[in-house]
Design an enzyme around this catalytic site. Structure first.
Site, PDB file in Angstrom:
ATOM      1  N   ILE A 268       0.677  -1.303  -0.117  1.00 26.93           N
ATOM      2  CA  ILE A 268       0.093   0.076  -0.158  1.00 26.93           C
ATOM      3  C   ILE A 268       0.885   1.167   0.038  1.00 26.93           C
ATOM      4  O   ILE A 268       0.282   2.439  -0.129  1.00 26.93           O
ATOM      5  CB  ILE A 268      -0.961   0.070   1.303  1.00 26.93           C
ATOM      6  CG1 ILE A 268      -0.175   0.034   2.202  1.00 26.93           C
ATOM      7  CG2 ILE A 268      -2.144  -0.999   1.131  1.00 26.93           C
ATOM      8  CD1 ILE A 268      -1.195   0.302   3.782  1.00 26.93           C
ATOM      9  N   GLY A 269       2.258   1.270   0.130  1.00 22.12           N
ATOM     10  CA  GLY A 269       2.905   2.396   0.155  1.00 22.12           C
ATOM     11  C   GLY A 269       4.403   2.010  -0.146  1.00 22.12           C
ATOM     12  O   GLY A 269       4.853   0.965   0.222  1.00 22.12           O
TER      13      GLY A 269
ATOM     14  N   GLY B 135       8.408   3.658   0.840  1.00 22.46           N
ATOM     15  CA  GLY B 135       9.084   4.966   1.309  1.00 22.46           C
ATOM     16  C   GLY B 135      10.520   4.822   1.030  1.00 22.46           C
ATOM     17  O   GLY B 135      11.053   3.938   0.329  1.00 22.46           O
ATOM     18  N   GLY B 136      11.447   5.789   1.405  1.00 24.17           N
ATOM     19  CA  GLY B 136      12.789   5.823   1.361  1.00 24.17           C
ATOM     20  C   GLY B 136      13.492   4.480   1.659  1.00 24.17           C
ATOM     21  O   GLY B 136      14.560   4.052   1.302  1.00 24.17           O
TER      22      GLY B 136
ATOM     23  N   GLY C 162      11.857   1.458   2.623  1.00 21.31           N
ATOM     24  CA  GLY C 162      11.123   0.238   2.373  1.00 21.31           C
ATOM     25  C   GLY C 162       9.742   0.396   1.911  1.00 21.31           C
ATOM     26  O   GLY C 162       9.416   1.309   1.494  1.00 21.31           O
TER      27      GLY C 162
ATOM     28  N   VAL D  61       5.474  -0.537   2.663  1.00 23.15           N
ATOM     29  CA  VAL D  61       4.437  -0.884   3.568  1.00 23.15           C
ATOM     30  C   VAL D  61       3.312  -1.694   3.021  1.00 23.15           C
ATOM     31  O   VAL D  61       2.734  -1.393   1.932  1.00 23.15           O
ATOM     32  CB  VAL D  61       3.721   0.619   3.990  1.00 23.15           C
ATOM     33  CG1 VAL D  61       2.786   0.572   5.299  1.00 23.15           C
ATOM     34  CG2 VAL D  61       4.891   1.476   4.861  1.00 23.15           C
TER      35      VAL D  61
ATOM     36  N   LYS E  16       5.764  -2.385   8.139  1.00 27.63           N
ATOM     37  CA  LYS E  16       6.717  -1.655   7.439  1.00 27.63           C
ATOM     38  C   LYS E  16       7.961  -2.493   7.252  1.00 27.63           C
ATOM     39  O   LYS E  16       8.542  -3.144   8.137  1.00 27.63           O
ATOM     40  CB  LYS E  16       7.047  -0.531   7.836  1.00 27.63           C
ATOM     41  CG  LYS E  16       8.134   0.504   7.206  1.00 27.63           C
ATOM     42  CD  LYS E  16       8.788   1.412   8.008  1.00 27.63           C
ATOM     43  CE  LYS E  16       7.848   2.646   8.146  1.00 27.63           C
ATOM     44  NZ  LYS E  16       8.567   3.858   8.892  1.00 27.63           N
TER      45      LYS E  16
ATOM     46  N   ASP F 157      10.320  15.088  11.869  1.00 30.74           N
ATOM     47  CA  ASP F 157       9.722  15.056  10.692  1.00 30.74           C
ATOM     48  C   ASP F 157       8.213  15.129  10.640  1.00 30.74           C
ATOM     49  O   ASP F 157       7.288  14.551  10.100  1.00 30.74           O
ATOM     50  CB  ASP F 157      10.216  13.808   9.941  1.00 30.74           C
ATOM     51  CG  ASP F 157       9.717  13.937   8.271  1.00 30.74           C
ATOM     52  OD1 ASP F 157       9.679  14.962   7.858  1.00 30.74           O
ATOM     53  OD2 ASP F 157       9.880  12.764   7.759  1.00 30.74           O
TER      54      ASP F 157
END
Length: 1007
Positions: free
Chosen positions: A674-675, A677-678, A680, A682, A696, A812
Site C-alpha cells: 500500500i505504500g 518509502g525511502g 522500504g 508498507v 513496514k 519530521d
C-alpha cells in the site's frame, strides 16, 4: 557585678545563642526549600538557577528577596521561561514569605491546596501560565493585596467566597480563564473597597452588574469584557470618578448609557462595543479626557456629539455598525496624534473632517457605507502613515487627490460606489504597500497608468463599472502577486496583454464588456492558479488557444466576441454551456447548438496521419514496456517472498499479540503493498480474526534491497549504509516501543532478520492527513473534524516532548505523518528521524550536517545551525495547522518562487479581508472566524525565533480554547513583548502586532 546582673547576662547570652541557632536552622531549611524549587524547574531554559547552590548565601540568589532577619520574604521569578510543576507544599514552608511572583512562565499541573499555608502572602502572581484544574480555596490568605491569576488555564468554579475576607485587596486579576459560568455577578467583590484594578474579562461571568459596583470608588481600571453579563449599565457606575479605563466589550448589555456617566471625567479608555446598547451619545460629551472611544456594533442613534471635535486627547474612535445620523464634528482628530476612525455602516452625512491626519500619525480612515458627501480633503494626500483608506458606498464626488494613489504605506484603497471622476495618476508607482485597489462603480476616466507596475504588492485590482479607456498596459505583467483583475464594463481597447501570463498568482480575470480586440493570448493557459476567466462582450478574434484546455476553470465566459475555429474538446462540456455563445465562427462536434467543424478544421491531413501513426507506435511501445516490467516485477516478488521465508527471524513484542510471526511473513506480498518509502515498503495485513495491521518492511542494507543476502560492496556509500539494522529501524523501535498514547501510532512488535526488519503497527484505514487534504483521497473535511485532528496531533506531540520519561523530538512532523483512524482520530507516525532530547543535544549528537525533515516543514534555524530542538517540531506543527486552515500544501506555485505557506500566510496578515481569504473555501463563512483562531496559533508556532514559539503544552491549551467564542491568543509584538488578542476585526487593528485583533490584557503595574 552582682549575682542578679550576672544571671541576667547569662540568660541573655543563652537567649542570643538560641536565637542564632534557630536562625541558622531556619536558613538551612530555607536553603533546602529553594534548592527543591530549583529541582522542580530543572527543565527550564534559564540560567537564573546557575548560582543557586549551597555555596552561595540564599539572599544572593537571583530572584530571592530577604527581610531584615535574613529570611526569605519574596520570590520574584516572573517571565523567566520556567517550566515545571509548582511545589507549593515546599514553598509555603517559607514562614516569612510575603511575595510570590511566578507570572508569564510555562508552569503546569494543578495549584494544590498547599497554597492555603502561605498565610503571610501579600502579593501572589501566578498569571499567564498553563495550569489546569480549579483554583483552591484562598480564604486563609487574608493579607493579600495583589492577586493575579489571569490567563492560566484554570477551570471549574472559582472560590468567590474566599475573596470576602481579603479586605486589603488592591488589585485583582482573574480574567481569561474558562471558569464555570456564574448565574449571578459575585457579590463578594462589592466589599473590596480598596480595589484600584479589577480585571475579570473572559472568565464566564453572568448576571447583571449590581448597583453595588458604585462602592468600589478607588477603581482606576474596571474590565468586564467578553462575558455573559446582561441588563443595563447601572447608574451607580458614575460614582467611580477615578476610572481611567472601563471595558465592557462583548457582553449582552442593553439599555442606554446611564445618566451620570459624565462624572467619569478622568476616563481615557471606554469600550462597550458588541452589546445591545441603544439611545444617544449625549453623556459622552463631558468626557473630555477620552483617548479611545469604542462603541461599535450596538444600536446607538442620534448625532455624534459636536463636543467630540474639541477632545484634545482623542486618538481612536470606533462607532461602526450603529444607527448614527448627522455630520461628524469637523475638528475631530485635529488636536492629538490621531490614530484611527471607523464610523462605517451608519447613516452619517456631511463632509469628511479634513484634519484627522494633521499630526501625520493616522493609520486608518474607515467611513464606508454612510451618506457622506463632498470631496476627499486634499490633506489626506500627504498622510504617509495611512494603512487603510476606505470610503466606499457614500455619495462622495470630484477628483481623487493625486497623492492618495501614491501613499507609501497604504495597503487598501477602497473608493467603490461613489461618484469620483478623473484618472488614476502615475503617483501609484509610489504605493509600495498597496495590496488591494477597489475603485469600481465610479466615473473614473483615462487609462490605467504604466506606472502601476511600481505597486509591486498588488493582489487585487478592481476597476469595474467606470469609464477607463486606452489599452491595458503590458507592465501589469510585472505584478507577481496579483490574484484578482477586474476591469469589466469600461472602455478599454487594444489587445489582452500577453504579459498577463507572467502574473503567476492570477486566479480571477474579468475583462468583459470592453472594446478589446485581437487574439486571446495563449499565455493565459499557463497560469497555474487560474480559476475564473471572463472575456465576454468584446471584439476578440481568432481561435480559442489550445492552452486553455489544460486549465481547470470554475468559470469560463468567452461569449459575444468574434472567435472562430473549433472549440477544444476538453472545453466542450456541460459546465461551460453558454461560454461560447455569440461567436458565429466557432464550431464543435460536441456542442449541439454549434455547427460541426469541417474535416480539415484545425489541422492538415498529413498532420493528422502523423499523429495517428505516432500514437499507434507509442501504444505498442507502452504495452511492450508494461509486459516487460510485469515479468521483472513478478520475478522480483517471487525472489522476495522466497527470501523472507528462508530467513531466520527474531520477534520482539511490545504489546499483547493476537497473531503469529508466520501470519505476518505470509502477508508480505505484492498484492498487499500500500505504500513505498525511502527505507522500504508498507503492506496491509488482514489477519484471520479480521483485524488489520500495517507492516513496514525495512531493508537493513542497500544490497539486501537489491536482492542479495549480504552487502558485498566496498564503495564508501554502500559500506556506510550496509550491514546491520538501519538507523530508521533503530530510531523507530527505540521511540515507539515504550510509548503509550492514544495520539501516537501503536507499534505491536518488531520482527528482524540479518537482512531486513519488519515493524508491525495498528492499521489506520483513513490514510494520512495529507491524503485527506491534498492527495488522491481528498475529501471535504468539516471544521470540527479539522479542529479535533489539530488537537489530537498536538496532544501526541505534547506527550513526546513533555510526557515521556526521555522526551522525544520527532524531527519530521508533517501532514503525511499524521494518520487517521476510522473516526478521523489522529496518530503521530513515522519516527525514522526521531531523537531523544538528551541524545539530540549532547556531545557530538548536538547537530548534524544533513538537514532532517521535509521541505516546507523545516524550521528556518535548521538551515544555518543544524541544531535539533523541540521548537523545530513546534514550527513544523504550525505548518500543519496552516494546511488545516487554508487547505494549501506547504509549497504551492501561487506562493511565488522560493516561498512557502508560512511566508504566504505572513504576507497576508495585513488586513481582515486578506486574512479571511486565507481560509479554505470548503469551510463555511460562519466558521471562518473559528478557523482564523487556529491560524493565529499557527502564526505563533512558526515564529522565526525558536524562543518565541510556544511549547506544545501551550499549543494544546490554546487549541482547546479555540472553540467558538473561547480563544484567547498571546501575540508577540515586534519588541518581543506579549499581549492578549481575541476576536478578529479590522476595526480593532493594532499595527504593532504581527497579526491583529483587539488588545485586552490585565493592566498590571508589576508588569
Amino acid at each position: 557585678m552582682s549575682a542578679a546582673t550576672h544571671s541576667r547576662n547569662v540568660t541573655a547570652a543563652l537567649s542570643l545563642l538560641c536565637f542564632l541557632s534557630l536562625l541558622s536552622r531556619i536558613k538551612s531549611e530555607e536553603l533546602q526549600i529553594l534548592l527543591n524549587l530549583k529541582s522542580s524547574f530543572r527543565n527550564s531554559k534559564t540560567q537564573l538557577f546557575d548560582s543557586w547552590d549551597s555555596k552561595t548565601p540564599l539572599c544572593n540568589f537571583p530572584g530571592i528577596i530577604c527581610n531584615s532577619n535574613g529570611s526569605v520574604s519574596g520570590i520574584e521569578l516572573s517571565n523567566q521561561k520556567l517550566s515545571g510543576i509548582l511545589p507549593l507544599d515546599s514553598i509555603c514552608q517559607l514562614l516569612s514569605l510575603e511575595r510570590l511572583s511566578l507570572g508569564f512562565n510555562s508552569l503546569y499541573g494543578t495549584v494544590t491546596e498547599d497554597l492555603r499555608n502561605c498565610t503571610k502572602l501579600k502579593y501572589l502572581d501566578l498569571g499567564n501560565n498553563i495550569f489546569s484544574g480549579h483554583v483552591p480555596d484562598l480564604s486563609p490568605l487574608t493579607d493579600l493585596q495583589y492577586l493575579y491569576l489571569n490567563t492560566s488555564g484554570f477551570s471549574g468554579s472559582f472560590p468567590w467566597k474566599s475573596l470576602a475576607e481579603m479586605k486589603g485587596l488592591v488589585q485583582l486579576s482573574l480574567g481569561d480563564n474558562p471558569f464555570e459560568l456564574t448565574t449571578e455577578f459575585p457579590s463578594e467583590l462589592l466589599s473590596l473597597t480598596n480595589l484600584n484594578l479589577l480585571y475579570l474579562s473572559n472568565c464566564s461571568l453572568g448576571g447583571k452588574i449590581p448597583a453595588g459596583i458604585g462602592n468600589l470608588v478607588e477603581l482606576v481600571n474596571l474590565e468586564l469584557s467578553d462575558n455573559n453579563i446582561a441588563g443595563e449599565i447601572p447608574a451607580e457606575i458614575g460614582k467611580l470618578t477615578k476610572l481611567w479605563q472601563l471595558e465592557l466589550y462583548n457582553n449582552n448589555l442593553s439599555g442606554k448609557l446611564p445618566v451620570g456617566l459624565r462624572n467619569l471625567n478622568k476616563l481615557e479608555n471606554f469600550d462597550a462595543s458588541r452589546n445591545n446598547l441603544e439611545g444617544d451619545l449625549s453623556e459622552l460629551k463631558f468626557l473630555t479626557n477620552l483617548v479611545s472611544l469604542q462603541l461599535f456594533e450596538n444600536s446607538f442613534s442620534g448625532e455624534v456629539p459636536a463636543e467630540l471635535g474639541g477632545f484634545k486627547r482623542l486618538v481612536n474612535l470606533s462607532l461602526y455598525t450603529n444607527k448614527l445620523t448627522g455630520p461628524l464634528p469637523q475638528k475631530l482628530g485635529s488636536w492629538a496624534e490621531f490614530g484611527f476612525i471607523d464610523v462605517s455602516e451608519n447613516f452619517l452625512t456631511g463632509p469628511i473632517p479634513p484634519d484627522m491626519c494633521k499630526r501625520g500619525t493616522m493609520n486608518m480612515l474607515l467611513m464606508l457605507q454612510n451618506n457622506f458627501t463632498g470631496k476627499i480633503p486634499e490633506s489626506y494626500a500627504s498622510c504617509k502613515t495611512l494603512l487603510r483608506f476606505r470610503v466606499s458606498k457614500n455619495s462622495l464626488f470630484g477628483e481623487v487627490p493625486a497623492g492618495i494613489w501614491g501613499l507609501p504605506a497604504v495597503n487598501i484603497i477602497d473608493l467603490e460606489f461613489n461618484q469620483f471622476e478623473g484618472p488614476i495618476t502615475s503617483d501609484i508607482k509610489n504605493a509600495k504597500g498597496l495590496a488591494q485597489l477597489f475603485v469600481g462603480n465610479n466615473r473614473l476616466t483615462g487609462g490605467l497608468p504604466e506606472e502601476i507596475s511600481g505597486a509591486t504588492s498588488l493582489v487585487s485590482i478592481q476597476l469595474n463599472e467606470n469609464r477607463f479607456s486606452d489599452e491595458i498596459p503590458a507592465s501589469i505583467g510585472e505584478l507577481k502577486h496579483l490574484g484578482t483583475l477586474h476591469l469589466q464594463s469600461n472602455m478599454f481597447s487594444g489587445s489582452v496583454p500577453d504579459s498577463l501570463g507572467s502574473c503567476s498568482s492570477l486566479n480571477d480575470i474579468n475583462i468583459s464588456n470592453n472594446s478589446l480586440s485581437g487574439k486571446i493570448p495563449p499565455s493565459l493557459g499557463s497560469l497555474p492558479s487560474l480559476n475564473a476567466l471572463d472575456l465576454s462582450h468584446n471584439q476578440l478574434s481568432g481561435q480559442i488557444p489550445a492552452s486553455l484546455a489544460s486549465v481547470r476553470l470554475s468559470l469560463l465566459d468567452l461569449s459575444d466576441n468574434r472567435l472562430s475555429g473549433p472549440v477544444p474538446p476538453s472545453l466542450s462540456i456541460a459546465a461551460y454551456n453558454g461560454s461560447f455563445a455569440g461567436n458565429p465562427g466557432l464550431c464543435s462536434p460536441e456542442i449541439t447548438s454549434f455547427r460541426r467543424c469541417p474535416p480539415n478544421s484545425g489541422m492538415s491531413r498529413d498532420v493528422r496521419t502523423l499523429i495517428i501513426c505516432f500514437s499507434v507506435g507509442l501504444a505498442i511501445l507502452l504495452v511492450a514496456l508494461a509486459w516487460f516490467t510485469y515479468l521483472r516485477k513478478s520475478e522480483k516478488d517471487d525472489d522476495q517472498e522466497r527470501s523472507l521465508k528462508e530467513e531466520s527471524w527474531d520477534l520482539k513484542s511490545f504489546h499483547v499479540l493476537t497473531f503469529t510471526e508466520d501470519e505476518i511473513l505470509d502477508s508480505i506480498k505484492q498484492e498487499n503493498l500500500i505504500g513505498n518509502g525511502g527505507s522500504g515498503h508498507v503492506y496491509r495485513v488482514l489477519l484471520s480474526n479480521g483485524k488489520e495491521l500495517a507492516v513496514k518492511h525495512i531493508w537493513n542494507n542497500v544490497d539486501s534491497k537489491l536482492g542479495w543476502k549480504k552487502a558485498r560492496s566496498t564503495t564508501p556509500m554502500l559500506a556506510k549504509r550496509g550491514g546491520g539494522k538501519s538507523k530508521e529501524f533503530d530510531a523507530e523501535v527505540q521511540t515507539l516501543s515504550s510509548i503509550r498514547h492514544v495520539n501516537v501510532v501503536k507499534l505491536y512488535c518488531s520482527i528482524t532478520s540479518e537482512d531486513s526488519s519488519l515493524l508491525v503497527y495498528e492499521y489506520l484505514p483513513n490514510g494520512s492527513l495529507w491524503d485527506r487534504l491534498h492527495g488522491c483521497r481528498k475529501t471535504k473535511l468539516d471544521w470540527n473534524s479539522r479542529h479535533e485532528i489539530a488537537i489530537g496531533a498536538a496532544k501526541g506531540l505534547e506527550y513526546l516532548h513533555h510526557g515521556c520519561s526521555r522526551p522525544v523530538i520527532h524531527r519530521d512532523v508533517k501532514s503525511s505523518n499524521i494518520l487517521l483512524d476510522e473516526f478521523l482520530k489522529p496518530r503521530i507516525s513515522d519516527f525514522g528521524l526521531a531523537k531523544g532530547m538528551v541524545q539530540a543535544n549532547n556531545g557530538g549528537q548536538s547537530s548534524t550536517h544533513v538537514i532532517a525533515g521535509t521541505h516546507g516543514y523545516i524550521a528556518p534555524e535548521y538551515g544555518y545551525t543544524y541544531k535539533v530542538n523541540e521548537k523545530s517540531d513546534v514550527y513544523s506543527f504550525g505548518v500543519v495547522l496552516m494546511e488545516l486552515v487554508t487547505g494549501k500544501r506547504p509549497i504551492e506555485p501561487e506562493f511565488g518562487e522560493n516561498r512557502d505557506i508560512v511566508s504566504w500566510v505572513y504576507n497576508n496578515l495585513k488586513n481582515r479581508e486578506r486574512v479571511i481569504s486565507l481560509v479554505d473555501s470548503d469551510i463555511p463563512e460562519v466558521l471562518k472566524e473559528e478557523a482564523i483562531k487556529v491560524l493565529k496559533i499557527a502564526v505563533l508556532c512558526t515564529a522565526r525565533l525558536p524562543e518565541l514559539r510556544p511549547t506544545m503544552r501551550s499549543v494544546v491549551q490554546m487549541l482547546e480554547e479555540a472553540e467558538p467564542c473561547k480563544l484567547v491568543g498571546i501575540i508577540v509584538t515586534k519588541d518581543g513583548a506579549s499581549k492578549r488578542m481575541d476576536g478578529l476585526d479590522e476595526k480593532k487593528f493594532d499595527p504593532d502586532f504581527q497579526s491583529f485583533g483587539k488588545t485586552h490584557f490585565a493592566n498590571q503595574k508589576n508588569t
